[in-house]
Design a protein around this motif. Sequence first.
Motif, PDB file in Angstrom:
ATOM      1  N   THR A  26      45.789 -11.295   6.609  1.00 58.00           N
ATOM      2  CA  THR A  26      46.259 -10.866   8.189  1.00 58.00           C
ATOM      3  C   THR A  26      44.997 -10.138   8.731  1.00 58.00           C
ATOM      4  N   GLY A  27      44.816 -10.187   9.998  1.00 62.67           N
ATOM      5  CA  GLY A  27      43.695  -9.355  10.462  1.00 62.67           C
ATOM      6  C   GLY A  27      44.098  -7.797  10.447  1.00 62.67           C
ATOM      7  N   LEU A  28      43.298  -7.019   9.965  1.00 63.26           N
ATOM      8  CA  LEU A  28      43.566  -5.686   9.698  1.00 63.26           C
ATOM      9  C   LEU A  28      43.083  -4.813  11.170  1.00 63.26           C
ATOM     10  N   ASP A  29      41.863  -4.948  11.258  1.00 62.74           N
ATOM     11  CA  ASP A  29      41.207  -4.116  12.460  1.00 62.74           C
ATOM     12  C   ASP A  29      39.934  -4.416  12.691  1.00 62.74           C
ATOM     13  N   THR A  30      39.391  -4.008  13.984  1.00 61.55           N
ATOM     14  CA  THR A  30      37.821  -4.217  14.094  1.00 61.55           C
ATOM     15  C   THR A  30      37.232  -2.799  14.118  1.00 61.55           C
ATOM     16  N   ILE A  31      36.042  -2.448  13.492  1.00 64.62           N
ATOM     17  CA  ILE A  31      35.637  -1.228  13.327  1.00 64.62           C
ATOM     18  C   ILE A  31      34.166  -1.128  13.660  1.00 64.62           C
ATOM     19  N   HIS A  32      33.695  -0.204  14.496  1.00 66.26           N
ATOM     20  CA  HIS A  32      32.331  -0.052  14.550  1.00 66.26           C
ATOM     21  C   HIS A  32      31.611   0.098  13.016  1.00 66.26           C
ATOM     22  N   PRO A  33      30.444  -0.589  13.021  1.00 64.56           N
ATOM     23  CA  PRO A  33      29.632  -0.381  11.712  1.00 64.56           C
ATOM     24  C   PRO A  33      29.474   1.189  11.338  1.00 64.56           C
ATOM     25  N   MET A  34      29.334   2.153  12.367  1.00 61.96           N
ATOM     26  CA  MET A  34      29.158   3.390  11.928  1.00 61.96           C
ATOM     27  C   MET A  34      30.459   4.020  11.426  1.00 61.96           C
ATOM     28  N   HIS A  35      31.523   3.475  11.525  1.00 59.85           N
ATOM     29  CA  HIS A  35      32.717   4.299  10.996  1.00 59.85           C
ATOM     30  C   HIS A  35      33.390   3.271   9.905  1.00 59.85           C
ATOM     31  N   ILE A  36      32.677   2.295   9.307  1.00 55.36           N
ATOM     32  CA  ILE A  36      33.332   1.532   8.550  1.00 55.36           C
ATOM     33  C   ILE A  36      33.557   2.266   6.970  1.00 55.36           C
ATOM     34  N   ILE A  37      32.545   3.127   6.525  1.00 52.28           N
ATOM     35  CA  ILE A  37      32.715   3.705   5.189  1.00 52.28           C
ATOM     36  C   ILE A  37      34.100   4.710   5.243  1.00 52.28           C
ATOM     37  N   ASP A  38      33.872   5.533   6.343  1.00 49.56           N
ATOM     38  CA  ASP A  38      35.240   6.459   6.319  1.00 49.56           C
ATOM     39  C   ASP A  38      36.361   5.645   6.393  1.00 49.56           C
ATOM     40  N   TYR A  39      36.393   4.691   7.144  1.00 49.41           N
ATOM     41  CA  TYR A  39      37.580   3.703   7.503  1.00 49.41           C
ATOM     42  C   TYR A  39      38.062   3.167   6.192  1.00 49.41           C
ATOM     43  N   LEU A  40      37.141   2.687   5.434  1.00 58.61           N
ATOM     44  CA  LEU A  40      37.466   2.147   3.976  1.00 58.61           C
ATOM     45  C   LEU A  40      37.981   3.051   3.143  1.00 58.61           C
ATOM     46  N   LYS A  41      37.030   4.277   3.043  1.00 56.76           N
ATOM     47  CA  LYS A  41      37.836   5.347   2.194  1.00 56.76           C
ATOM     48  C   LYS A  41      39.012   5.629   2.381  1.00 56.76           C
ATOM     49  N   LYS A  42      39.415   5.902   3.557  1.00 53.70           N
ATOM     50  CA  LYS A  42      40.823   6.099   3.952  1.00 53.70           C
ATOM     51  C   LYS A  42      41.740   5.121   3.624  1.00 53.70           C
ATOM     52  N   TYR A  43      41.454   4.072   3.702  1.00 55.08           N
ATOM     53  CA  TYR A  43      42.437   2.759   3.453  1.00 55.08           C
ATOM     54  C   TYR A  43      42.662   2.776   1.993  1.00 55.08           C
ATOM     55  N   LEU A  44      41.593   2.862   1.359  1.00 56.87           N
ATOM     56  CA  LEU A  44      41.464   2.800  -0.157  1.00 56.87           C
ATOM     57  C   LEU A  44      42.361   3.804  -0.948  1.00 56.87           C
ATOM     58  N   GLN A  45      42.644   4.955  -0.190  1.00 50.46           N
ATOM     59  CA  GLN A  45      43.351   5.958  -0.745  1.00 50.46           C
ATOM     60  C   GLN A  45      44.959   5.612  -0.774  1.00 50.46           C
TER      61      GLN A  45
END
Length: 137
Positions: A26-45
């Motif tokens: 499933t498509g989850l999101d589209t994120i600007h590369p500058m925000h990807i690490i913060d996005y992933l850290k939050k998701y992986l919590q």
Amino acid sequence: MRVMAFDYGTKRIGIAVTDPMQIIATGLDTIHPMHIIDYLKKYLQTEAVERFIVGEPKQMDNTPSQSAMHVKGFVTLLKKNFPDMPIEMLDERFTSKMASAAIAQSGMGKKARQNKALVDNISAVILLQSWMEQQRF
């Protein structure tokens, strides 16, 4: 556990994820590369992900494309921030064309086909579906 796929671009990263049973992508999101690490850290919590799949850009003759160096930098960033996460590269040739075709076949208008974020998101889904199909054989 889920598997997450990335269609990397310098302006947007399309992200797709499987369900926990790894049956549906499933498509989850589209994120600007500058925000990807913060996005992933939050998701992986909140979600368990067992591996990352990253689209590998290649030319028709199987050589790396112009954007390959950007993808390599992205993979390095992933490894630095998530050192225990396995990362697999998967040929992403034609995923954008397939995504545009899928949008067209869905009945969405020309405007939707020109929506780069939607195309990137669907490209990540196609990439993840390809990986899932390879795992079955």
